[in-house]
Design an enzyme around this catalytic site. Structure first.
Site, PDB file in Angstrom:
ATOM      1  N   ASN A   1       0.816  -1.216   0.000  1.00  0.00           N
ATOM      2  CA  ASN A   1       0.000   0.000   0.000  1.00  0.00           C
ATOM      3  C   ASN A   1       0.850   1.267   0.000  1.00  0.00           C
ATOM      4  O   ASN A   1       0.672   2.146  -0.846  1.00  0.00           O
ATOM      5  CB  ASN A   1      -0.902   0.008   1.244  1.00  0.00           C
TER       6      ASN A   1
ATOM      7  N   GLY B   1       3.720  10.076  10.010  1.00  0.00           N
ATOM      8  CA  GLY B   1       2.617  11.025  10.220  1.00  0.00           C
ATOM      9  C   GLY B   1       1.313  10.447   9.721  1.00  0.00           C
ATOM     10  O   GLY B   1       1.273   9.339   9.177  1.00  0.00           O
TER      11      GLY B   1
ATOM     12  N   SER C   1      -1.162   9.453   7.444  1.00  0.00           N
ATOM     13  CA  SER C   1      -1.076   9.372   5.983  1.00  0.00           C
ATOM     14  C   SER C   1      -1.535   8.013   5.473  1.00  0.00           C
ATOM     15  O   SER C   1      -0.712   7.157   5.151  1.00  0.00           O
ATOM     16  CB  SER C   1       0.382   9.626   5.564  1.00  0.00           C
TER      17      SER C   1
ATOM     18  N   ALA D   1      -2.457   5.477   2.822  1.00  0.00           N
ATOM     19  CA  ALA D   1      -2.098   5.369   1.405  1.00  0.00           C
ATOM     20  C   ALA D   1      -3.303   5.639   0.505  1.00  0.00           C
ATOM     21  O   ALA D   1      -3.209   6.361  -0.492  1.00  0.00           O
ATOM     22  CB  ALA D   1      -1.535   3.978   1.127  1.00  0.00           C
TER      23      ALA D   1
ATOM     24  N   LYS E   1       1.987   4.372  18.209  1.00  0.00           N
ATOM     25  CA  LYS E   1       0.580   4.711  17.929  1.00  0.00           C
ATOM     26  C   LYS E   1      -0.178   3.495  17.391  1.00  0.00           C
ATOM     27  O   LYS E   1      -1.389   3.385  17.563  1.00  0.00           O
ATOM     28  CB  LYS E   1       0.475   5.933  17.010  1.00  0.00           C
TER      29      LYS E   1
ATOM     30  N   VAL F   1      -0.002  -5.665   6.293  1.00  0.00           N
ATOM     31  CA  VAL F   1       0.691  -5.709   7.581  1.00  0.00           C
ATOM     32  C   VAL F   1       0.015  -4.794   8.623  1.00  0.00           C
ATOM     33  O   VAL F   1      -0.448  -3.710   8.298  1.00  0.00           O
ATOM     34  CB  VAL F   1       2.173  -5.314   7.390  1.00  0.00           C
TER      35      VAL F   1
HETATM   36  N1  LIG Z   1      -0.464   1.814   4.380  1.00  0.00           N
HETATM   37  C1  LIG Z   1      -0.324   3.014   4.898  1.00  0.00           C
HETATM   38  O1  LIG Z   1      -1.226   3.864   4.764  1.00  0.00           O
HETATM   39  C2  LIG Z   1       0.932   3.376   5.623  1.00  0.00           C
HETATM   40  C3  LIG Z   1       1.906   2.433   5.957  1.00  0.00           C
HETATM   41  N2  LIG Z   1       3.036   2.822   6.621  1.00  0.00           N
HETATM   42  C4  LIG Z   1       4.067   1.865   6.999  1.00  0.00           C
HETATM   43  O2  LIG Z   1       4.739   1.408   5.822  1.00  0.00           O
HETATM   44  C5  LIG Z   1       5.200   0.062   6.010  1.00  0.00           C
HETATM   45  C6  LIG Z   1       4.660  -0.797   4.868  1.00  0.00           C
HETATM   46  O3  LIG Z   1       3.253  -0.758   4.975  1.00  0.00           O
HETATM   47  P1  LIG Z   1       2.277  -1.119   3.781  1.00  0.00           P
HETATM   48  O4  LIG Z   1       2.879  -0.819   2.469  1.00  0.00           O
HETATM   49  O5  LIG Z   1       0.991  -0.500   4.087  1.00  0.00           O
HETATM   50  O6  LIG Z   1       2.185  -2.701   3.983  1.00  0.00           O
HETATM   51  P2  LIG Z   1       1.708  -3.798   2.934  1.00  0.00           P
HETATM   52  O7  LIG Z   1       1.458  -5.029   3.733  1.00  0.00           O
HETATM   53  O8  LIG Z   1       0.642  -3.246   2.071  1.00  0.00           O
HETATM   54  O9  LIG Z   1       3.002  -4.008   2.004  1.00  0.00           O
HETATM   55  C7  LIG Z   1       4.224  -4.428   2.511  1.00  0.00           C
HETATM   56  C8  LIG Z   1       5.182  -4.661   1.357  1.00  0.00           C
HETATM   57  O10 LIG Z   1       6.446  -5.055   1.878  1.00  0.00           O
HETATM   58  C9  LIG Z   1       6.850  -6.291   1.275  1.00  0.00           C
HETATM   59  N3  LIG Z   1       7.627  -7.051   2.262  1.00  0.00           N
HETATM   60  C10 LIG Z   1       7.156  -7.625   3.389  1.00  0.00           C
HETATM   61  N4  LIG Z   1       8.167  -8.226   4.047  1.00  0.00           N
HETATM   62  C11 LIG Z   1       9.271  -8.002   3.304  1.00  0.00           C
HETATM   63  C12 LIG Z   1      10.631  -8.400   3.446  1.00  0.00           C
HETATM   64  N5  LIG Z   1      11.025  -9.141   4.470  1.00  0.00           N
HETATM   65  N6  LIG Z   1      11.505  -8.008   2.498  1.00  0.00           N
HETATM   66  C13 LIG Z   1      11.090  -7.285   1.453  1.00  0.00           C
HETATM   67  N7  LIG Z   1       9.823  -6.889   1.262  1.00  0.00           N
HETATM   68  C14 LIG Z   1       8.939  -7.252   2.177  1.00  0.00           C
HETATM   69  C15 LIG Z   1       5.551  -6.976   0.894  1.00  0.00           C
HETATM   70  O11 LIG Z   1       5.755  -7.939  -0.101  1.00  0.00           O
HETATM   71  C16 LIG Z   1       4.736  -5.766   0.412  1.00  0.00           C
HETATM   72  O12 LIG Z   1       5.106  -5.408  -0.894  1.00  0.00           O
HETATM   73  C17 LIG Z   1       4.665  -0.372   7.396  1.00  0.00           C
HETATM   74  O13 LIG Z   1       5.684  -0.211   8.328  1.00  0.00           O
HETATM   75  C18 LIG Z   1       3.535   0.608   7.679  1.00  0.00           C
HETATM   76  O14 LIG Z   1       3.362   0.831   9.072  1.00  0.00           O
HETATM   77  C19 LIG Z   1       3.257   4.118   6.937  1.00  0.00           C
HETATM   78  C20 LIG Z   1       2.335   5.084   6.629  1.00  0.00           C
HETATM   79  C21 LIG Z   1       1.090   4.775   5.977  1.00  0.00           C
HETATM   80  O1  LIG Z   2       0.231   4.566   9.718  1.00  0.00           O
HETATM   81  C1  LIG Z   2      -0.759   4.642   9.029  1.00  0.00           C
HETATM   82  C2  LIG Z   2      -1.345   5.916   8.605  1.00  0.00           C
HETATM   83  O2  LIG Z   2      -0.595   6.993   9.031  1.00  0.00           O
HETATM   84  C3  LIG Z   2      -1.454   3.399   8.600  1.00  0.00           C
HETATM   85  O3  LIG Z   2      -2.008   2.825   9.731  1.00  0.00           O
HETATM   86  P1  LIG Z   2      -2.320   1.276   9.753  1.00  0.00           P
HETATM   87  O4  LIG Z   2      -1.008   0.570   9.555  1.00  0.00           O
HETATM   88  O5  LIG Z   2      -2.952   1.001  11.079  1.00  0.00           O
HETATM   89  O6  LIG Z   2      -3.260   1.011   8.605  1.00  0.00           O
END
Ligand SMILES: NC(=O)C1=CN([C@@H]2O[C@H](COP(=O)(O)OP(=O)(O)OC[C@H]3O[C@@H](n4cnc5c(N)ncnc54)[C@H](O)[C@@H]3O)[C@@H](O)[C@H]2O)C=CC1
Ligand SMILES: O=C(CO)COP(=O)(O)O
Length: 368
Positions: free
Chosen positions: A20, A151, A153, A155, A206, A294
């Site tokens: 995401n 912050g 945000s 996606a 958080k 995640v």
């Molecule tokens: N989704 C959101 O709105 C936001 C997410 N985040 C943070 O960003 C980080 C990623 O979140 P998302 O993209 O939402 O999660 P997601 O679950 O949608 O995607 C995670 C990605 O990382 C890859 N991945 C997982 N383990 C891996 C590894 N060991 N090596 C390489 N790639 C790996 C997965 O294949 C996938 O492409 C998290 O720490 C989350 O807290 C921060 C702000 C906003």
């Molecule tokens: O950190 C995020 C938005 O700022 C996303 O929160 P979640 O990982 O709980 O979906």
């Protein structure tokens, strides 16, 4: 919708992670005319993305910028990495050590790209923040210039250009400034800072309080309870952060109260959703298997428990979440225990300490 401002300087950016947030930020930078590569471990995703400019796994309704090329499933080649101006890491905290270890031999320290991290978590086995993982895998000089974006945000709102603001921080002000210049848009406002430890802790913690807020909603509690959890959660986060050695003011920023408020008040949050479903009586294993993405708060709750025990600070809400996730305690019963605690002083920040931050600063060769 506010238009994207195009940049004079085109940067070459490689995004690690096509989930995401990785694909959303790839799109954000691609739209402002940067040349973006996005690494995924999924062969199907890479093929599908390059054919259709859609991500088959996340944000399925969004048409992504044409300037993004998906690469993978093999780890990005040294030739590709060495052409990059920016490496952006959008993978869960548990994957950061492995990714940086694989990447380190290809990094040219004399021509180091800007390194930006957006994950929000604590490594479960070591309790390390990402700053420490970077120091361990790439060395202190690289950690000192790493930049963190955090912050409120979601996606799926960013891809719709809903006005959003983030904290952009680094121990090196000039690197935070560069990252801010790269990302800043009228609808994606960047605010710089210099407390990566506080920002990282805020972003990770958080998620644990979002699980607590979700649990309360799952039990049927409404607005008063959510406001209580956000405010007491903020007090708890600030107490832990201050004892760790972060600035208490950092918890009042976008990365602190901003993100806490967002994720404790919306079912868009995966962490809130995990809590809600637990409150409704579902089992954790089943929730994780079916979430499809995640929820960093689940692992962070474990790392946080160890940190809180070491610091000796009171963290009743985080302990309650830990007990439900890892000690098999029933949500309702554990919530009742929290509600039965005796009255206490509202603002107890009189914590001595800062040892973990001093240890980390010493590892970077900086005074604590
Ligand atoms: N989704 C959101 O709105 C936001 C997410 N985040 C943070 O960003 C980080 C990623 O979140 P998302 O993209 O939402 O999660 P997601 O679950 O949608 O995607 C995670 C990605 O990382 C890859 N991945 C997982 N383990 C891996 C590894 N060991 N090596 C390489 N790639 C790996 C997965 O294949 C996938 O492409 C998290 O720490 C989350 O807290 C921060 C702000 C906003
Ligand atoms: O950190 C995020 C938005 O700022 C996303 O929160 P979640 O990982 O709980 O979906």
């Amino acid at each position: 919708m506010l238009p994207h401002q195009q940049c004079d300087k085109k940067s070459k950016v490689l995004v690690f992670g096509a989930g995401n947030f990785g694909s959303c930020l790839a799109d954000h930078l691609g739209d402002s005319s940067h040349i973006v590569f996005m690494w995924s471990r999924s062969e199907n995703l890479v093929k599908h993305f390059n054919q259709h400019h859609r991500n088959p796994e996340v944000l399925q309704d969004h048409q992504f910028a044409e300037s993004i090329t998906a690469v993978g499933p093999e780890f990005p080649s040294p030739e590709l990495v060495q052409q990059m101006d920016v490496l952006l890491f959008a993978i869960p905290t548990e994957g950061v050590r492995e990714t940086l270890t694989a990447l380190k031999p290809t990094l040219d320290e004399a021509k180091l790209p800007l390194l930006i991290f957006v994950n929000k978590g604590i490594e479960i086995s070591t309790r390390a923040l990402t700053l420490e993982i970077i120091a361990d895998t790439c060395g202190p000089d690289i950690a000192k210039v790493a930049t963190f974006i955090s912050g409120p945000s979601f996606a799926k709102e960013i891809v719709k250009r809903q006005p959003t603001s983030v904290s952009v921080v680094s121990l090196s002000p000039s690197h935070a400034e560069q990252a801010s210049q790269l990302f800043h848009q009228p609808w994606f406002r960047c605010y710089t800072g210099d407390d990566p430890i506080g920002v990282e802790l805020a972003g990770a913690l958080k998620n644990v309080y979002a699980i607590a807020a979700g649990m309360a909603a799952g039990l049927g509690f409404e607005n008063n309870t959510r406001a209580m959890l956000i405010t007491r959660g903020l007090a708890e986060m600030t107490r832990i952060g201050t004892a760790y050695g972060a600035s208490p003011l950092t918890f009042l920023t976008l990365a602190g109260v901003g993100d806490l408020f967002l994720t404790c008040s919306s079912s868009t949050s995966r962490n809130y959703t995990v809590g809600y479903r637990l409150g409704q009586g579902e089992k954790l294993d089943h929730i994780i298997k079916t979430l499809g993405s995640v929820a960093e708060g689940v692992t962070t709750a474990k790392g946080l428990k160890a940190i809180v025990d070491e610091l000796g600070v009171a963290a009743p809400i985080a302990s309650g979440v830990y007990d439900v996730l890892y000690e098999g305690r029933a949500v309702e019963e554990r919530a009742n225990e929290l509600l039965s605690l005796p009255p206490m002083s509202e603002l107890d920040l009189s914590v001595e300490g800062g040892k973990p931050a001093k240890r980390l600063m010493a590892k970077l060769g900086l005074d604590g």
